[in-house]
Design a protein around this motif. Structure first.
Motif, PDB file in Angstrom:
ATOM      1  N   LEU A   1       0.818  -1.204   0.000  1.00 43.50           N
ATOM      2  CA  LEU A   1       0.000   0.000   0.000  1.00 43.50           C
ATOM      3  C   LEU A   1       0.858   1.262   0.000  1.00 43.50           C
ATOM      4  N   LYS A   2       1.948   1.257   0.748  1.00 48.95           N
ATOM      5  CA  LYS A   2       2.855   2.408   0.781  1.00 48.95           C
ATOM      6  C   LYS A   2       3.438   2.673  -0.602  1.00 48.95           C
ATOM      7  N   HIS A   3       3.856   1.616  -1.271  1.00 48.51           N
ATOM      8  CA  HIS A   3       4.405   1.770  -2.620  1.00 48.51           C
ATOM      9  C   HIS A   3       3.320   2.213  -3.596  1.00 48.51           C
ATOM     10  N   LEU A   4       2.138   1.667  -3.458  1.00 50.00           N
ATOM     11  CA  LEU A   4       1.029   2.033  -4.326  1.00 50.00           C
ATOM     12  C   LEU A   4       0.702   3.514  -4.186  1.00 50.00           C
ATOM     13  N   VAL A   5       0.604   3.990  -2.941  1.00 39.78           N
ATOM     14  CA  VAL A   5       0.299   5.403  -2.688  1.00 39.78           C
ATOM     15  C   VAL A   5       1.424   6.294  -3.220  1.00 39.78           C
ATOM     16  N   ALA A   6       2.663   5.940  -2.930  1.00 34.37           N
ATOM     17  CA  ALA A   6       3.801   6.747  -3.393  1.00 34.37           C
ATOM     18  C   ALA A   6       3.858   6.790  -4.919  1.00 34.37           C
TER      19      ALA A   6
END
Length: 116
Positions: free
Chosen positions: A15-20
């Motif tokens: 999720l962190k990578h997706l948001v970034a």
């Protein structure tokens, strides 16, 4: 049935990578985003249009739709709350698992009908 802590950590990382990636945040190491950092407003600085884009992205990635404004406020509070939301919605169908080939978190697509 709840997913294992390791799998939840993998989901948070995804999720962190997706948001970034989705919002082109200038974050060299997305995994360093705090799990409890607010997604909307002062934390990562996302706004309501970004929340709508994120909701569409979740539908594409996980087959989930957020059905109400109240649900979206809870889900988009932080990375942790978003991961918990996804876990709760996917766990009744089947636990999340890591794909051997891609290393991505996957789950069975949920379909739901809205009443009234």
């Amino acid at each position: 049935m709840h997913i294992l802590d390791r799998e939840l950590d993998q989901l948070k990382s995804r999720l962190k990578h997706l948001v970034a990636d989705q919002f082109r945040l200038d974050i060299p190491e997305p995994d360093k985003i705090a799990d409890d950092a607010p997604l909307i407003g002062s934390g990562l600085g996302l706004d309501s249009l970004d929340a709508l884009e994120l909701a569409i992205c979740l539908e594409e990635e996980f087959g989930l739709s957020i059905d109400s404004r109240e649900e979206s406020h809870r889900a988009f509070a932080s990375i942790s709350s978003l991961a918990s939301y996804i876990e709760a919605r996917l766990a009744p169908v089947r636990p999340l698992k890591q794909s051997q080939a891609s290393g991505q978190i996957t789950g069975q697509v949920l379909t739901s009908s809205l009443s009234g």
